[in-house]
Design an enzyme around this catalytic site. Sequence first.
Site, PDB file in Angstrom:
ATOM      1  N   LYS A  89      44.827  47.577  44.705  1.00 49.55           N
ATOM      2  CA  LYS A  89      46.122  46.806  43.902  1.00 49.55           C
ATOM      3  C   LYS A  89      46.702  46.492  44.822  1.00 49.55           C
ATOM      4  CE  LYS A  89      45.363  48.168  39.509  1.00 49.55           C
ATOM      5  NZ  LYS A  89      45.183  47.407  38.814  1.00 49.55           N
ATOM      6  N   LYS A 202      37.124  47.372  29.106  1.00 51.28           N
ATOM      7  CA  LYS A 202      37.519  49.248  28.994  1.00 51.28           C
ATOM      8  C   LYS A 202      37.540  49.281  27.209  1.00 51.28           C
ATOM      9  CE  LYS A 202      40.641  48.383  33.186  1.00 51.28           C
ATOM     10  NZ  LYS A 202      41.963  47.689  33.134  1.00 51.28           N
TER      11      LYS A 202
HETATM   12 MG    MG Z   1      42.400  45.478  36.259  1.00 52.37          MG
END
Ligand code: MG
Length: 320
Positions: A89, A202
């Site tokens: 991240k 997702k």
């Molecule tokens: Mg992402």
Amino acid sequence: MVTRFRGVTRRRGILLHGQGGWGECAPFEEYGPDEACLWLRSAADAATSGLNIPAVRAEIPVNVTIPVIDPEAAASRASSSRCRTAKVKVADQNSSLESDEARVRSVADALAAEHGDAARVRIDANGAWDRDQAVAAITRLNQAAGAVGGLEYAEQPCQSVDDLAWVRRQVDVPIAADESIRRSDDPFRVVQAEAADLAVIKVAPLGGVRMALELAQRLEIPVVVSSALDTSIGLSAGVVLAASLPDLPYACGLDTGTLLGADVVDEPLRSSQGVLALDSARAILQSDALRESDVDSEARKELRDSGWIERVESMIENLA
Ligand SMILES: [Mg+2]
């Protein structure tokens, strides 16, 4: 959450149980009913129809996810995961480009030492950069990942599809679209605008395994399956999707269970040697023993006080 992740420190959601098994609906707190209702649809599909979808593979390679932590901790998390691929991240409100660079370098060095040519490092900026920042940051982070031959890809460097397309023309690193797929009225715009080399899909934000599978088949670019900080129930639905896709060229982002401080099943879904097993996922979706201790009266009271009941009612209205 064990560590703050994309600004989240606590996850809340509901689980549905029906003749199909378990389904999870845990849209992020800031999502309105028009977006959150897809998560409910996903949970309802799993609980009613079940997720007994034909599979083409029994094991899903996964990446380790590295939140904004110091470089030494990041390297040891990457090594101890046994995953060959790490997703780091970056561009979080708590990190700078310098600290992102140090973290990416440290993870790339650790994975290259462990897995040689098979090691991969990708980054996710969650749309935090503007065009110019994205080009500058991707260039520097690509160099920082030199030990693994540069970045595997950069996920959602900017918010808009036009910016993604512009950045993609400026850098050599492949671009992945995530929010531009799952938070968009028209996921195909990414492909039409040539804005990404691959798409992150997702289950919950796309309305369930069947809808995500259909979208993956219609998108003309490779896909990688990721989770949305789900419990083992939601992650298991992701494993079912990943197992059913004809092509799966990238390690999936489904090993995020370790980011949660608690789970809803006694034996949470965890990778072993960098892969998740479809059998384990199917067993979790069909399990009848959830951890009752976590569904105590305090949790019930919190659910009532948190506005979630009204929230679910508005999701139902939107779905209808
Ligand atoms: Mg992402």
